[in-house]
Scaffold this motif. Structure first.
Motif, short mmCIF file in Angstrom:
data_model
loop_
_atom_site.label_atom_id
_atom_site.label_comp_id
_atom_site.label_asym_id
_atom_site.label_seq_id
_atom_site.Cartn_x
_atom_site.Cartn_y
_atom_site.Cartn_z
N LEU A 211 0.64 -1.23 0.07
CA LEU A 211 -0.03 0.02 0.01
C LEU A 211 0.64 1.33 -0.10
O LEU A 211 0.58 2.31 -0.68
CB LEU A 211 -0.94 0.03 1.12
CG LEU A 211 -1.97 -1.04 1.31
CD1 LEU A 211 -2.84 -1.07 2.58
CD2 LEU A 211 -3.06 -0.86 -0.10
N CYS A 212 2.04 1.20 0.67
CA CYS A 212 2.74 2.44 0.92
C CYS A 212 4.32 2.41 0.60
O CYS A 212 4.67 3.61 0.17
CB CYS A 212 2.76 2.86 2.37
SG CYS A 212 1.13 2.66 3.22
N GLU A 213 4.78 1.27 0.23
CA GLU A 213 6.14 1.34 0.01
C GLU A 213 6.29 0.27 -1.39
O GLU A 213 7.12 -0.69 -1.28
CB GLU A 213 7.10 0.81 1.03
CG GLU A 213 7.06 1.81 2.32
CD GLU A 213 7.90 3.10 1.89
OE1 GLU A 213 8.83 3.06 0.95
OE2 GLU A 213 7.70 4.04 2.44
N ARG A 214 5.69 0.57 -2.28
CA ARG A 214 5.63 -0.44 -3.70
C ARG A 214 7.22 -0.69 -4.19
O ARG A 214 7.21 -1.91 -4.75
CB ARG A 214 4.68 -0.21 -4.56
CG ARG A 214 3.29 -0.05 -3.90
CD ARG A 214 2.20 0.60 -5.18
NE ARG A 214 0.66 0.57 -4.49
CZ ARG A 214 -0.09 0.92 -5.39
NH1 ARG A 214 -0.24 1.13 -6.47
NH2 ARG A 214 -1.45 0.98 -4.64
N GLY A 215 7.88 0.16 -3.90
CA GLY A 215 9.25 0.12 -4.58
C GLY A 215 9.75 -0.99 -4.03
O GLY A 215 10.69 -1.98 -4.54
N ALA A 216 9.70 -1.02 -2.57
CA ALA A 216 10.66 -2.04 -1.86
C ALA A 216 9.93 -3.32 -1.85
O ALA A 216 10.83 -4.41 -2.31
CB ALA A 216 10.55 -1.75 -0.28
N LEU A 217 8.83 -3.29 -2.13
CA LEU A 217 8.05 -4.74 -2.47
C LEU A 217 8.43 -5.35 -3.82
O LEU A 217 8.45 -6.33 -3.92
CB LEU A 217 6.50 -4.85 -2.26
CG LEU A 217 5.80 -5.81 -2.47
CD1 LEU A 217 6.02 -6.97 -1.49
CD2 LEU A 217 4.43 -5.40 -2.46
N ALA A 218 8.24 -4.30 -4.85
CA ALA A 218 8.54 -4.67 -6.09
C ALA A 218 10.14 -5.24 -6.36
O ALA A 218 10.34 -6.17 -6.95
CB ALA A 218 8.38 -3.49 -7.16
N SER A 219 11.00 -4.69 -5.45
CA SER A 219 12.32 -5.21 -5.66
C SER A 219 12.60 -6.37 -5.13
O SER A 219 13.18 -7.37 -5.60
CB SER A 219 13.27 -4.15 -5.04
OG SER A 219 14.65 -4.61 -4.93
N ASN A 220 11.84 -6.72 -3.98
CA ASN A 220 12.03 -8.03 -3.42
C ASN A 220 11.38 -9.12 -4.15
O ASN A 220 12.05 -10.29 -4.63
CB ASN A 220 11.37 -8.17 -2.01
CG ASN A 220 11.23 -9.51 -1.30
OD1 ASN A 220 10.64 -10.15 -1.29
ND2 ASN A 220 12.61 -9.64 -0.49
N MET A 221 10.06 -8.46 -4.65
CA MET A 221 9.45 -9.80 -5.60
C MET A 221 10.24 -10.16 -6.85
O MET A 221 10.32 -11.13 -7.23
CB MET A 221 8.16 -9.21 -5.69
CG MET A 221 7.07 -9.18 -4.56
SD MET A 221 6.86 -11.06 -3.88
CE MET A 221 5.54 -10.79 -2.82
N GLY A 222 10.87 -9.06 -7.34
CA GLY A 222 11.73 -9.17 -8.61
C GLY A 222 12.68 -9.85 -8.47
O GLY A 222 13.05 -10.81 -9.42
N ASN A 223 13.28 -9.88 -7.18
CA ASN A 223 14.45 -10.72 -7.13
C ASN A 223 13.91 -12.37 -6.74
O ASN A 223 14.48 -13.09 -7.52
CB ASN A 223 15.26 -10.33 -5.82
CG ASN A 223 16.15 -9.08 -5.94
OD1 ASN A 223 16.31 -8.62 -7.23
ND2 ASN A 223 16.30 -8.33 -4.84
N SER A 224 12.94 -12.50 -6.30
CA SER A 224 12.37 -13.77 -5.96
C SER A 224 11.99 -14.53 -7.28
O SER A 224 12.22 -15.65 -7.48
CB SER A 224 11.07 -13.68 -5.12
OG SER A 224 11.62 -13.26 -3.70
#
Length: 246
Positions: A211-224
């Motif tokens: 909801l608030c920090e999509r960049g951090a989530l996208a980075s982690n999910m992208g690596n996974s």
């Protein structure tokens, strides 16, 4: 390794409990952290923020794995109990014991029970979710739908592959008697809501980052995703090679 790295990145004194790892769920990561805390309180392991202490004494850090593997072993027993109950419900006590023995001798389960990973704990919850789904199908009781939601939500909260529990709700809708179809739909929706709430409760930072920090989530999910995409590619190449050899 990635579970312990996630725990290391947290700073509880500053209120930072974000594991920054989301394919392994918070229910597992926080569970391992709690088990390590309990083991430390009992004097079984030594917890310190001094990484050099573990570099000088690798056996001290090795005991972390013993604790985490102990959780897998315990949840393996829970999984076998679920398999027994499924067999008993469908084929009597003999079927229950046959299913338990067959599951207990599966190499994949034996290996998983000896690893510090969340897949066996999640599989245990999926097995019990199947039991609760059968209970609901037999009686149509709301409490069984709630149990299904709790088990399914925890399965996903342990590792993302646990979202397969959603298929149980779909199966209940398909198999529902005509006279109970609307009631089943309401209870399946209730079960799904419970599962989502439990997942959010055990993975609050994934929800917050979404909801608030999509960049951090996208980075982690992208690596996974990049890591798993490579595994899938290699599995595909291996399948082709096996077919060629056959």
């Amino acid at each position: 390794m990635i579970t312990f790295q996630a725990l290391q990145r947290m700073n509880p004194r500053a209120g930072d409990f974000d594991p920054r790892l989301y394919q392994y769920g918070g229910a597992y990561i926080y569970g391992v952290g709690a088990a390590l805390g309990a083991a430390s309180a009992l004097g079984a392991i030594e917890l310190t923020s001094d990484a050099g202490r573990y570099l000088a004494n690798p056996d001290a850090f090795g005991r972390f794995y013993v604790v985490a593997r102990g959780l897998s072993l315990l949840m393996g027993a829970v999984a076998l109990a679920g398999v027994y109950e499924l067999g008993r419900r469908t084929a009597g006590r003999a079927g229950g014991w046959a299913g338990l023995i067959a599951a207990a001798t599966m190499p994949v389960l034996i290996s998983g029970m000896l690893e510090a990973k969340p897949h066996v704990p999640s599989a245990a919850m999926l097995a019990w979710a199947a039991v609760f789904a059968l209970d609901y199908h037999a009686g149509g009781r709301r409490r069984d739908a709630l149990k299904l939601g709790l088990a399914g939500g925890l399965a996903a909260g342990l590792v993302l592959t646990g979202v397969a529990a959603a298929l149980y709700g779909l199966a209940l809708l398909v198999a529902a008697p005509a006279a109970r179809r609307q009631q089943t739909a309401r209870h399946v929706i209730l079960s799904g809501a419970v599962a989502v709430l439990l997942y959010a409760a055990t993975n609050p930072f994934l929800v917050y980052n979404a909801l608030c920090e999509r960049g951090a989530l996208a980075s982690n999910m992208g690596n996974s995703l990049a890591m798993y995409a490579e595994q899938v590619r290699r599995a595909g190449e291996g399948t082709v090679r096996v077919a060629q050899l056959a």
